[in-house]
Design a protein around this motif. Structure first.
Motif, PDB file in Angstrom:
ATOM      1  N   CYS A 104       0.854  -1.181   0.000  1.00 24.03           N
ATOM      2  CA  CYS A 104       0.000   0.000   0.000  1.00 24.03           C
ATOM      3  C   CYS A 104       0.891   1.233   0.000  1.00 24.03           C
ATOM      4  O   CYS A 104       2.099   1.138   0.191  1.00 24.03           O
ATOM      5  N   PHE A 105       0.257   2.367  -0.232  1.00 26.13           N
ATOM      6  CA  PHE A 105       0.951   3.642  -0.118  1.00 26.13           C
ATOM      7  C   PHE A 105       0.113   4.517   0.793  1.00 26.13           C
ATOM      8  O   PHE A 105      -1.092   4.649   0.594  1.00 26.13           O
ATOM      9  N   ARG A 106       0.762   5.094   1.800  1.00 22.53           N
ATOM     10  CA  ARG A 106       0.047   5.905   2.776  1.00 22.53           C
ATOM     11  C   ARG A 106       0.686   7.282   2.814  1.00 22.53           C
ATOM     12  O   ARG A 106       1.910   7.421   2.852  1.00 22.53           O
ATOM     13  N   GLY A 107      -0.166   8.299   2.813  1.00 15.54           N
ATOM     14  CA  GLY A 107       0.344   9.657   2.865  1.00 15.54           C
ATOM     15  C   GLY A 107      -0.760  10.666   2.995  1.00 15.54           C
ATOM     16  O   GLY A 107      -1.948  10.340   2.987  1.00 15.54           O
ATOM     17  N   ILE A 108      -0.366  11.924   3.110  1.00 15.29           N
ATOM     18  CA  ILE A 108      -1.321  13.038   3.226  1.00 15.29           C
ATOM     19  C   ILE A 108      -1.505  13.613   1.834  1.00 15.29           C
ATOM     20  O   ILE A 108      -0.595  14.208   1.258  1.00 15.29           O
ATOM     21  N   ALA A 109      -2.664  13.413   1.313  1.00 13.30           N
ATOM     22  CA  ALA A 109      -2.935  13.850  -0.068  1.00 13.30           C
ATOM     23  C   ALA A 109      -3.192  15.343  -0.143  1.00 13.30           C
ATOM     24  O   ALA A 109      -2.820  15.991  -1.123  1.00 13.30           O
ATOM     25  N   ASP A 110      -3.797  15.909   0.871  1.00 14.05           N
ATOM     26  CA  ASP A 110      -4.167  17.321   0.842  1.00 14.05           C
ATOM     27  C   ASP A 110      -3.552  18.002   2.046  1.00 14.05           C
ATOM     28  O   ASP A 110      -3.979  17.751   3.188  1.00 14.05           O
ATOM     29  N   PRO A 111      -2.551  18.874   1.875  1.00 14.56           N
ATOM     30  CA  PRO A 111      -1.927  19.548   3.032  1.00 14.56           C
ATOM     31  C   PRO A 111      -2.915  20.397   3.807  1.00 14.56           C
ATOM     32  O   PRO A 111      -2.744  20.626   4.997  1.00 14.56           O
ATOM     33  N   ALA A 112      -3.965  20.871   3.160  1.00 13.95           N
ATOM     34  CA  ALA A 112      -4.924  21.742   3.852  1.00 13.95           C
ATOM     35  C   ALA A 112      -5.692  20.984   4.914  1.00 13.95           C
ATOM     36  O   ALA A 112      -5.973  21.493   5.999  1.00 13.95           O
ATOM     37  N   THR A 113      -6.028  19.736   4.629  1.00 13.06           N
ATOM     38  CA  THR A 113      -6.804  18.950   5.588  1.00 13.06           C
ATOM     39  C   THR A 113      -5.927  18.059   6.464  1.00 13.06           C
ATOM     40  O   THR A 113      -6.366  17.597   7.525  1.00 13.06           O
ATOM     41  N   SER A 114      -4.702  17.797   5.998  1.00 13.63           N
ATOM     42  CA  SER A 114      -3.764  16.918   6.731  1.00 13.63           C
ATOM     43  C   SER A 114      -4.354  15.551   7.007  1.00 13.63           C
ATOM     44  O   SER A 114      -4.046  14.916   8.010  1.00 13.63           O
ATOM     45  N   MET A 115      -5.208  15.099   6.133  1.00 14.69           N
ATOM     46  CA  MET A 115      -5.809  13.776   6.305  1.00 14.69           C
ATOM     47  C   MET A 115      -4.955  12.730   5.591  1.00 14.69           C
ATOM     48  O   MET A 115      -4.586  12.901   4.433  1.00 14.69           O
ATOM     49  N   GLU A 116      -4.678  11.654   6.291  1.00 15.49           N
ATOM     50  CA  GLU A 116      -3.859  10.580   5.735  1.00 15.49           C
ATOM     51  C   GLU A 116      -4.760   9.595   5.009  1.00 15.49           C
ATOM     52  O   GLU A 116      -5.809   9.188   5.525  1.00 15.49           O
ATOM     53  N   VAL A 117      -4.339   9.197   3.821  1.00 15.41           N
ATOM     54  CA  VAL A 117      -5.121   8.287   2.986  1.00 15.41           C
ATOM     55  C   VAL A 117      -4.238   7.109   2.634  1.00 15.41           C
ATOM     56  O   VAL A 117      -3.028   7.252   2.455  1.00 15.41           O
ATOM     57  N   THR A 118      -4.830   5.924   2.526  1.00 15.07           N
ATOM     58  CA  THR A 118      -4.095   4.707   2.176  1.00 15.07           C
ATOM     59  C   THR A 118      -4.617   4.180   0.857  1.00 15.07           C
ATOM     60  O   THR A 118      -5.839   4.015   0.668  1.00 15.07           O
ATOM     61  N   TRP A 119      -3.702   3.910  -0.089  1.00 16.89           N
ATOM     62  CA  TRP A 119      -4.059   3.353  -1.382  1.00 16.89           C
ATOM     63  C   TRP A 119      -3.432   1.970  -1.507  1.00 16.89           C
ATOM     64  O   TRP A 119      -2.186   1.839  -1.546  1.00 16.89           O
ATOM     65  N   PRO A 120      -4.194   0.891  -1.561  1.00 15.87           N
ATOM     66  CA  PRO A 120      -3.622  -0.439  -1.785  1.00 15.87           C
ATOM     67  C   PRO A 120      -2.982  -0.522  -3.167  1.00 15.87           C
ATOM     68  O   PRO A 120      -3.317   0.231  -4.086  1.00 15.87           O
ATOM     69  N   HIS A 121      -2.058  -1.467  -3.298  1.00  5.86           N
ATOM     70  CA  HIS A 121      -1.430  -1.677  -4.598  1.00  5.86           C
ATOM     71  C   HIS A 121      -2.469  -2.259  -5.561  1.00  5.86           C
ATOM     72  O   HIS A 121      -3.422  -2.925  -5.160  1.00  5.86           O
ATOM     73  N   LEU A 122      -2.226  -2.012  -6.853  1.00  6.65           N
ATOM     74  CA  LEU A 122      -3.170  -2.485  -7.866  1.00  6.65           C
ATOM     75  C   LEU A 122      -3.301  -4.006  -7.809  1.00  6.65           C
ATOM     76  O   LEU A 122      -4.409  -4.546  -7.942  1.00  6.65           O
ATOM     77  N   MET A 123      -2.172  -4.729  -7.546  1.00  2.95           N
ATOM     78  CA  MET A 123      -2.237  -6.192  -7.497  1.00  2.95           C
ATOM     79  C   MET A 123      -2.964  -6.664  -6.234  1.00  2.95           C
ATOM     80  O   MET A 123      -3.609  -7.722  -6.247  1.00  2.95           O
ATOM     81  N   GLU A 124      -2.895  -5.876  -5.153  1.00  2.00           N
ATOM     82  CA  GLU A 124      -3.673  -6.199  -3.960  1.00  2.00           C
ATOM     83  C   GLU A 124      -5.159  -6.041  -4.269  1.00  2.00           C
ATOM     84  O   GLU A 124      -5.990  -6.860  -3.819  1.00  2.00           O
ATOM     85  N   GLN A 125      -5.486  -5.038  -5.073  1.00  2.00           N
ATOM     86  CA  GLN A 125      -6.884  -4.843  -5.464  1.00  2.00           C
ATOM     87  C   GLN A 125      -7.364  -5.992  -6.353  1.00  2.00           C
ATOM     88  O   GLN A 125      -8.512  -6.438  -6.261  1.00  2.00           O
ATOM     89  N   VAL A 126      -6.496  -6.497  -7.247  1.00  3.22           N
ATOM     90  CA  VAL A 126      -6.857  -7.656  -8.068  1.00  3.22           C
ATOM     91  C   VAL A 126      -7.174  -8.844  -7.176  1.00  3.22           C
ATOM     92  O   VAL A 126      -8.177  -9.555  -7.384  1.00  3.22           O
ATOM     93  N   TYR A 127      -6.286  -9.073  -6.152  1.00  2.00           N
ATOM     94  CA  TYR A 127      -6.532 -10.192  -5.232  1.00  2.00           C
ATOM     95  C   TYR A 127      -7.873 -10.039  -4.532  1.00  2.00           C
ATOM     96  O   TYR A 127      -8.652 -11.004  -4.409  1.00  2.00           O
ATOM     97  N   ARG A 128      -8.163  -8.827  -4.090  1.00  3.50           N
ATOM     98  CA  ARG A 128      -9.417  -8.600  -3.361  1.00  3.50           C
ATOM     99  C   ARG A 128     -10.632  -8.793  -4.268  1.00  3.50           C
ATOM    100  O   ARG A 128     -11.675  -9.304  -3.825  1.00  3.50           O
ATOM    101  N   SER A 129     -10.507  -8.366  -5.532  1.00  2.45           N
ATOM    102  CA  SER A 129     -11.658  -8.491  -6.438  1.00  2.45           C
ATOM    103  C   SER A 129     -11.972  -9.951  -6.733  1.00  2.45           C
ATOM    104  O   SER A 129     -13.134 -10.320  -6.978  1.00  2.45           O
ATOM    105  N   ILE A 130     -10.944 -10.801  -6.708  1.00  2.00           N
ATOM    106  CA  ILE A 130     -11.143 -12.217  -6.997  1.00  2.00           C
ATOM    107  C   ILE A 130     -11.575 -12.984  -5.755  1.00  2.00           C
ATOM    108  O   ILE A 130     -12.493 -13.824  -5.794  1.00  2.00           O
ATOM    109  N   ASN A 131     -10.942 -12.679  -4.603  1.00  2.00           N
ATOM    110  CA  ASN A 131     -11.152 -13.472  -3.395  1.00  2.00           C
ATOM    111  C   ASN A 131     -12.103 -12.818  -2.397  1.00  2.00           C
ATOM    112  O   ASN A 131     -12.418 -13.426  -1.370  1.00  2.00           O
ATOM    113  N   GLY A 132     -12.512 -11.604  -2.658  1.00  2.00           N
ATOM    114  CA  GLY A 132     -13.492 -10.958  -1.798  1.00  2.00           C
ATOM    115  C   GLY A 132     -12.947 -10.498  -0.459  1.00  2.00           C
ATOM    116  O   GLY A 132     -13.736 -10.256   0.453  1.00  2.00           O
TER     117      GLY A 132
END
Length: 761
Positions: A171-199
């Motif tokens: 995954c990649f975790r970081g603050i996307a918007d400095p104004a809000t300072s909210m941290e967001v996590t983006w799973p890797h594309l291959m992790e998303q493939v695994y999730r779409s297949i295995n639920g």
């Protein structure tokens, strides 16, 4: 001890420095290039197999040749997605970045085609640094595509220091918007493939508290994943059944498209990004990632071989140490390979550096310390070496260490020669001699001590050795002598009769180390048979003087008793008494010097009064008054009654001999203290002419006599006062003679007061 202390300090310094260096190398990952190179080589032996249901649709050179140069129109991608929707694959990962809007009609057509696929997953990526002060910018697919996709995931690659893609983050975790300072996590594309297949999320993702922490990716061999050309699929050359239930990854593989990256394969080539994604998907599905050990574990495992070698330096020979060092290197590499097969990565670089560091550094410091120590010891040796008749060959010009080694070899040879010299000297001593250790075992015997011991005397117990020399009746006396503390002995030898009726004087001396530590004892047996025989003859002479010579004189005096007092009779009587006194004094002196002191408690005033009373007839004959004044209040001393009695009788007799007729002799006893020690003082004063000035300093010497003023019937022979002085000294006292102011001589005797008896507890 000096060398041990220095080596201990330097060993601790080397150990501390090596530990800090190894720890620093691991903490700052300074050996990453070496460890990565070793990892690449070891991973060649255990590569995973590619699964059958993963298919790469490659934008390769054939596709570029069929559809023209890149980028293609989005209608081309829409046609492919429509075709794939009819084939019903498990999932489609479209590894093409479509973050910039194009022709609106084409974008909508592409979005409509994408919506027909149930599990279509699109990539996003991050641009570093971001705009407007952000750490990064997010490049997501265009809005229609994002809405049509099942999920999106990041496809950023992680590059090691050498530019090789070995690791990935789930995954990649970081603050996307400095104004809000909210941290967001983006799973890797291959992790998303695994999730779409295995639920659900993958085991690797769920097991890690920090999904962003890098993991090592095992790579399948290049080209092992099934791959078809984009153009072949788009032109309908691939039947739908071939695509059904496949996990399809669409991406660029052509060299000119810029999606080729170095990977840890033995051939050193590059791999297309889509094939890297296929390897990542395979690792996620098989939960096949390689986990690096934690930093503390890495430090501990890296220090273990170093400390094994450091500890071994104290116990192993240099030859053993080099073999162990090579063995430890092999063990480190083997451990790294075994752990890698278990999907755990232990980087061996720091451990190998630790071994490579401590071995030469410790060898250098040990050699330097040993060289300095040998130099100091050889200087001391040269200054302390005794001059013995041995030869030493000259040394030739060599390097310093070799010169020291040669000097040490010559010193050892010299010590051997010295040992042989001492051994020969001791072996050929004219009397028996043997040496025992602290356990009482005989460690050396000379030739005479070995004589008659057929089975050898080495390692005999001391008691067994004594039984072979000492007659049974004297054995206890010898053992008592050996049991005494050497510093508290009154006599430094003991004499005994041997089994062969020889007489020996046994003397024991300590064997001390250079530091003064007791190491054993030397026992020297001096043959004093002739001396003992001479002593026996002297005793016989004393018996002759005390009995055979005294008896005739006593008989002469008995015969003269009652005879007429003629001049001849008086002359005979005088000579008989003089001879008798001479014999008594001579015998008394000889026995004092040949016997040990054996005292008892004596009331000194009674003994002096008794001696004075014994001479009352002589004093009365000349009208002399001799009185005793006792001021001691019953003072006791430790003494031998017979010799003390004779001594005071001699002193009183001298006072009578040198006193004029009808005079007075005063004898006074009193207690005095000198330097806090109590004494009994006995003074004997007469009224004669005193002692001649030339005789005062020699009065107590043997044969010192001046009878010019003697009024007695028996003239002195110069042995009486010598006997008195010897007796008083034997009792720990002193005697002094002086002339009084008016007239007469005064003799003062000081004897130590007996200690108070110890009352029982």
């Amino acid at each position: 001890m000096k060398l041990r202390r220095r080596l201990g300090i330097e060993w601790a310094g080397v150990a501390l420095a090596a530990s800090l260096i190894v720890t620093g190398l691991i903490y700052w990952n300074s050996l990453a290039n070496f460890d990565n190179l070793l990892y690449d080589q070891l991973s060649e032996y255990d590569r995973p197999a590619a699964p059958d249901d993963v298919l790469i649709i490659a934008i390769d050179e054939d596709s570029l040749a069929a559809f023209g140069k890149w980028p293609w129109s989005r209608d081309r991608h829409a046609e492919l997605l429509a075709l794939l929707a009819d084939a019903d694959p498990k999932a489609i990962a479209f590894d093409l970045l479509l973050s910039e809007p194009g022709d609106s009609a084409e974008d909508m057509a592409l979005a409509d085609a994408a919506a027909k696929n149930e599990n279509l997953l699109l990539p996003l990526h991050f641009v570093f640094p971001g705009s407007n002060g952000a750490d990064f910018d997010i490049k997501e697919p265009i809005a229609p595509l994002k809405q049509a996709a099942s999920a999106i995931g990041h496809v950023n690659l992680l590059f090691d220091r050498d530019g090789v893609v070995r690791r990935t983050s789930l995954c990649f975790r970081g603050i996307a918007d400095p104004a809000t300072s909210m941290e967001v996590t983006w799973p890797h594309l291959m992790e998303q493939v695994y999730r779409s297949i295995n639920g659900g999320i993958s085991p690797a993702f769920s097991r890690r508290p920090d999904c962003q922490k890098p993991l090592l990716m095992p790579y399948a061999d290049r080209g092992t994943f099934a791959q078809v050309s984009y153009a072949a699929v788009a032109n309908g050359e691939m039947p739908g059944a071939f695509l059904k239930d496949k996990i399809i990854l669409v991406g660029a593989t052509a060299q000119g498209l810029g999606d080729q990256h170095p990977v840890p394969l033995g051939d050193g080539g590059t791999m297309a990004g889509v094939e890297i994604m296929a390897n990542l998907l395979n690792d996620i599905r098989e939960d096949n990632f390689i986990t690096p050990v934690s930093v503390p574990t890495q430090i501990a495992l890296s220090l273990i071989p170093t400390w094994i070698l450091l500890i071994g330096f104290w116990r192993w020979r240099p030859r053993t140490t080099i073999f162990v060092s090579v063995g430890l290197v092999i063990c480190i590499l083997a451990a790294s390979a075994i752990l890698l097969s278990l999907r755990i990565w232990f980087a061996p670089g720091a451990a190998l550096v630790g071994l490579a560091l401590v071995y030469p550094v410790w060898g250098w410091r040990r050699l330097q310390a040993t060289s300095d120590f040998m130099d100091d010891e050889l200087k001391n040796y040269r200054s302390d070496t005794p001059d013995i008749p041995v030869l030493q060959a000259p040394l030739g010009p060599v390097d310093l260490v070799t010169e020291q080694a040669e000097e040490l070899a010559h010193a050892i040879k010299h010590v051997r020669d010295l040992r042989r010299f001492i051994s020969d000297a001791l072996t050929n001593l004219p009397d028996p001699m043997f040496i025992t250790d602290l356990d009482g075992k005989v460690k050396f015997v000379n030739k005479l001590a070995q004589t008659g011991v057929e089975d050898g005397a080495q390692n005999l117990a001391l008691d067994d050795m004594l039984k072979r020399f000492v007659a049974p009746e004297d054995l206890d006396d010898v053992k008592d002598y050996l049991a005494l503390d050497q510093n508290l002995r009154e006599h430094d030898y003991v004499d005994f009769t041997s089994l062969n009726d020889e007489v020996f004087a046994m003397r024991r001396a300590r064997v001390l180390s250079d530091e003064g530590d007791l190491r054993g004892h030397i026992h020297y047996l001096a043959d004093i048979t002739e001396v003992a025989n001479a002593a026996q003859e002297r005793e016989e002479v004393l018996q002759l003087l005390s009995h055979d010579m005294r008896s005739p004189q006593a008989a002469i005096l008995a015969l003269l008793d009652g005879q007429d007092a003629t001049d001849d009779n008086r002359r005979i009587e005088n000579h008989a008494r003089r001879t008798l006194a001479l014999a008594d004094n001579f015998v008394g002196l000889a026995r004092i010097k040949s016997s040990e002191f054996s005292g008892e408690e004596i009331l000194l005033s009674d003994l002096v009064i008794e001696a004075n009373d014994s001479l009352w007839p002589l004093a009365k004959q000349r009208g002399i008054q001799s009185s005793v004044e006792d001021q001691t209040d019953g003072a006791f001393i430790i003494g031998e009654p017979s010799s003390l009695y004779r001594s005071f009788a001699n002193l009183i007799d001298n006072a009578i001999k040198y006193s004029p007729d009808n005079s007075k002799i005063t004898i006074q006893l009193r207690n005095i203290a000198i330097d806090k020690q109590l004494f009994v003082s006995v003074t004997i004063a007469d009224q004669g002419n005193g002692i001649a000035e030339d005789m005062v300093d020699h009065l107590f010497e043997r044969f010192a006599s001046n009878d010019l003023d003697s009024k007695g019937a028996v003239k002195g022979a110069g042995l009486g006062l010598n006997f008195v002085a010897a007796v008083i000294a034997r009792h720990g006292g002193t005697i002094r003679a002086e002339n009084m102011r008016d007239s007469g001589a005064c003799f003062t005797v000081l004897l130590p007061l007996a200690p108070d008896p110890v009352e029982p507890a």
